[in-house]
Scaffold this motif. Structure first.
Motif, PDB file in Angstrom:
ATOM      1  N   ARG A 229     -46.993 -94.621   6.639  1.00 26.64           N
ATOM      2  CA  ARG A 229     -47.352 -93.333   6.044  1.00 26.64           C
ATOM      3  C   ARG A 229     -46.807 -93.184   4.622  1.00 26.64           C
ATOM      4  N   ARG A 230     -47.385 -92.232   3.905  1.00 28.88           N
ATOM      5  CA  ARG A 230     -46.855 -91.778   2.621  1.00 28.88           C
ATOM      6  C   ARG A 230     -46.409 -90.330   2.791  1.00 28.88           C
TER       7      ARG A 230
ATOM      8  N   THR B  92     -54.147 -95.864  10.431  1.00 31.25           N
ATOM      9  CA  THR B  92     -53.914 -94.464  10.103  1.00 31.25           C
ATOM     10  C   THR B  92     -55.220 -93.783   9.700  1.00 31.25           C
TER      11      THR B  92
ATOM     12  N   LEU C 286     -42.601 -92.207  10.276  1.00 27.25           N
ATOM     13  CA  LEU C 286     -43.318 -92.398   9.016  1.00 27.25           C
ATOM     14  C   LEU C 286     -43.821 -93.819   8.774  1.00 27.25           C
TER      15      LEU C 286
ATOM     16  N   LYS D  47     -46.943 -87.770  14.548  1.00 20.53           N
ATOM     17  CA  LYS D  47     -46.920 -89.193  14.887  1.00 20.53           C
ATOM     18  C   LYS D  47     -48.155 -89.584  15.679  1.00 20.53           C
TER      19      LYS D  47
ATOM     20  N   MET E 205     -42.566 -97.506   6.243  1.00 21.97           N
ATOM     21  CA  MET E 205     -43.274 -96.450   5.523  1.00 21.97           C
ATOM     22  C   MET E 205     -43.571 -96.936   4.110  1.00 21.97           C
TER      23      MET E 205
ATOM     24  N   LYS F 275     -51.721 -89.851  13.778  1.00 24.14           N
ATOM     25  CA  LYS F 275     -51.969 -91.030  12.939  1.00 24.14           C
ATOM     26  C   LYS F 275     -52.432 -90.659  11.529  1.00 24.14           C
ATOM     27  N   TYR F 276     -52.217 -89.418  11.123  1.00 27.23           N
ATOM     28  CA  TYR F 276     -52.581 -89.009   9.767  1.00 27.23           C
ATOM     29  C   TYR F 276     -51.724 -89.782   8.766  1.00 27.23           C
ATOM     30  N   ARG F 277     -52.353 -90.202   7.680  1.00 29.89           N
ATOM     31  CA  ARG F 277     -51.720 -91.093   6.710  1.00 29.89           C
ATOM     32  C   ARG F 277     -50.729 -90.397   5.795  1.00 29.89           C
TER      33      ARG F 277
END
Length: 213
Positions: free
Chosen positions: A101-102, A5, A98, A60, A126, A63-65
């Motif tokens: 991810r956060r 990510t 997710l 999606k 997630m 790829k941002y965290r």
């Protein structure tokens, strides 16, 4: 998480028409502050349900965290400009996007175990869910989330832990009169842990008097 990510924030926002007229775009302002901090946030605004799937696909693929979702909510609904979702409907809309991810939700009362359970149930893998556990003013929301993200990025840590997030939420609770809710996945026990982070007595007491998210 770090290898798959990107350490940045993807912001999605949907507000009431009167909020648009009054320019209460908390998510847009957050994006401006993150750019000042040297980040490259992505910001999308939508009004109708039919727009959201396309935005989520962009998220999606990015790829941002961190997903930051700014909207209105209740103890049973997520509200957009023109529509609303029940918790299960919203969880289905976000199904599978997710992983690793956060998610952070700037929305009144969305910080509760029922919402977290619904969202986590459709998003295996997630990491965490954070949201206010009560009503929150727009100005407080803007200050809390910008402080949280900038603090995380300033730390220079490439791998943010549950503890890193919770520690900052507790500190922010001494400044703003808002109870927050954190749900984090415990990989060791393959289970979710939920905690309510209470505002400190140092924070200004009394009912919210500003405009509410």
């Amino acid at each position: 998480m770090t290898a798959e990510t990107v350490a940045d924030v993807f912001i999605i926002e949907s507000l009431r028409v009167n909020d648009e007229i009054e320019q209460r775009y908390e998510g847009r302002r957050l994006a401006d502050i993150l750019r000042m901090a040297g980040k490259n946030p992505k910001y999308f605004y939508f009004q109708e349900k039919k727009e959201l799937p396309h935005i989520l696909q962009i998220f999606k693929e990015s790829k941002y965290r961190f997903l930051h979702f700014s909207c209105h909510a209740t103890l049973s609904r997520i509200i957009t400009t023109r529509d609303f979702y029940t918790y299960p409907e919203f969880a289905q809309e976000l199904k599978g996007v997710l992983k690793l991810r956060r998610a952070f939700f700037s929305a009144c009362e969305l910080g509760n175990q029922l919402f977290s359970t619904c969202l986590a149930g459709t998003n295996k893998g997630m990491h965490s869910i954070t949201a206010p556990a009560e009503e929150i003013r727009f100005d407080h929301a803007a200050a809390i989330w910008s402080s949280l993200y900038v603090s995380i990025f300033t730390s220079g840590k490439n791998n943010v832990t549950h503890g890193d997030v919770v520690k900052r939420l507790k500190m922010l609770g001494t400044l703003f009169p808002v109870d927050l809710h954190f749900s984090g996945y415990d990989a060791r026990n393959d289970s979710w842990e939920h905690s309510k982070i209470h505002k400190s007595s140092i924070a200004v007491p009394g009912p919210a008097k500003g405009n509410l998210v």
